[in-house]
Scaffold this active site. Sequence first.
Site, PDB file in Angstrom:
ATOM      1  N   ASN A   1       2.357   3.359 -21.961  1.00 39.25           N
ATOM      2  CA  ASN A   1       1.418   3.842 -22.972  1.00 39.25           C
ATOM      3  C   ASN A   1       2.148   3.930 -24.303  1.00 39.25           C
ATOM      4  OD1 ASN A   1      -0.662   4.156 -21.065  1.00 39.25           O
ATOM      5  ND2 ASN A   1       0.207   6.114 -20.446  1.00 39.25           N
TER       6      ASN A   1
ATOM      7  N   PHE B   1       0.854  -1.184   0.000  1.00 38.99           N
ATOM      8  CA  PHE B   1       0.000   0.000   0.000  1.00 38.99           C
ATOM      9  C   PHE B   1       0.894   1.239   0.000  1.00 38.99           C
ATOM     10  CE2 PHE B   1      -2.376   3.283   2.480  1.00 38.99           C
ATOM     11  CZ  PHE B   1      -3.316   3.552   1.502  1.00 38.99           C
TER      12      PHE B   1
ATOM     13  N   LYS C   1      -6.120  13.337 -15.655  1.00 39.94           N
ATOM     14  CA  LYS C   1      -5.105  14.319 -15.312  1.00 39.94           C
ATOM     15  C   LYS C   1      -5.641  15.731 -15.529  1.00 39.94           C
ATOM     16  CE  LYS C   1      -1.727  10.922 -16.673  1.00 39.94           C
ATOM     17  NZ  LYS C   1      -0.960  10.381 -17.813  1.00 39.94           N
TER      18      LYS C   1
ATOM     19  N   ARG D   1       1.873   5.313 -27.238  1.00 42.34           N
ATOM     20  CA  ARG D   1       1.320   6.353 -28.101  1.00 42.34           C
ATOM     21  C   ARG D   1       1.868   7.710 -27.669  1.00 42.34           C
ATOM     22  NH1 ARG D   1      -1.849   8.319 -23.937  1.00 42.34           N
ATOM     23  NH2 ARG D   1      -2.835   6.702 -22.714  1.00 42.34           N
TER      24      ARG D   1
END
Lengths: 80, 449
Positions: free
Chosen positions: B290, B202, B236, B292
């Site tokens: 990601n 955590f 975001k 891209r």
Amino acid sequence: MATHEVLSPLPGTFYRKPSPDAGPFVKDGDVVGVGDVIGLVEVMKMFNEVHADSAGTVVRFLVDDEAPVEAGQALLVIEG
Amino acid sequence: MISKLFIANRGEIAVRLVRAAQELGIPAVVGHSSADADSLAVRLASEAVEIGPPHPTKSYLNADSVMAAARSVGADALHPGYGFLSENAAFAEAVEAAGMVFVGPTPQAIRLMGDKAAARAAAQRAGVPTVPGSDGVISDLESARRIAAGIGFPIMIKASAGGGGRGIRVAENDAELLKLLPMAQAEARAAFGDHGVYLERFVRRAKHIEVQVLGDGTDVIHLFERECSLQRRRQKVIEEAPSPSLDGQARAALCDAAVRLAKSVGYRSAGTVEFLYDADARQFFFIEMNTRIQVEHPVTEMITGIDLAREMLRIGRGERLRLRQADVAMRGAAMEFRINAEDPDRNFAPAPGTITSLSLPGGPGVRVDSLLFDGYRVPPFYDSLLAKLIVWDEDRPAVLARGARALGEFKVEGVPSTVSLHLRMLADPQVRAGDYDTGYLERWFAAKQ
């Protein structure tokens, strides 16, 4: 009997079903009350419920499932 | 070579890609839905072609329509932008099978990184840390204690069948684990019909820090990091570079890890390696890659002076990387503010409409990547991003001041906007200090209500 048109509150994409595989919220001949969900309008990826603002029997839909709609455009006719 | 580029996207990123193509002397064709016939990208492009009806599933997400349109205009390359079909490996394959260049990574890289388990395994093979956890469901209490001791406390007990934050318990120590594990299993069975739970470290103060990479299939370089911890509903809101949380040593370790992973898969084109950064333990863990160009790529362009969209096109036409790692330097600091057609005072309800008045900020260090023009009708069918305001200055305090100045100049009428929200956030002491984690903005909104 008076007829009443339910208008789209928002511009976007109109859906008659809660999900692609589900049945329609309401269909022709169904009896609806004020506040019943009759469809969804997707606006900028947000889904908004469309509620019946008059009680009665659904006569016909004026807009197809997944069709683009304008704000204030008539979606369906209720007789009651 | 690329003699004609097809842009399979819309909005500000389509505008961005048209501009990059034009600067390389490549004619750009924008494939647009019927709702986007009069968009800024279409106005700026050398050619435009309709790909389908307004709804994205019938146009921008319809691979067959997009391919048919790209073929019909004689394009020999396709840029997918972000979202839509950009991380669809089968689509990338279809583009290549049609004899066109897919301006992006290989279909294999897209597929590998799109599979969470495979991506995690690839990271581990490359020696990149992943969030420590039990590899699978916990069978009994004794093995749970043994595994937890290895992972370290605090530890999360997560229901296998859960998701979206549901079915999660946090144990601070061994005694709590003993107490909470049976409860978590019982809750999981009641809520999801499956008592399976697993354990994961955590992270109390988690920051989202990502590293921009560029590869040509052989060599890979990084262009430093961006911090994107200011989020609302996992979207975001503000991104910045460099991250205010990293020192030089942590930055080097993070960027090296990203390059190691990208190199290990022979990465081509622009990509982003996302990390969760534990601000207390000062440790980072790989989350995903990601494959891209990203919305926030201009932040990196501002601090490095390197045009990522242009580099993608260069790599797409078969060129090797022009830059070595030593050629990439970071100068100053930059922030990006996402301006959405949403009303911050009405629970961020998005609203389309017609732009009745528009005045965009300017001056030194200010960049606006936008889809707006006076009289533009913002359609209701797509996301609510109107513009990205990107601000550069010599250091972070100067960026904060310049950002507030530029936001003050940003005037748009006819639709609601999140400009006022950004101004309020820039006045917040913790935002100003860079002292925020991925939960900060949500707590901030909750406290205001």
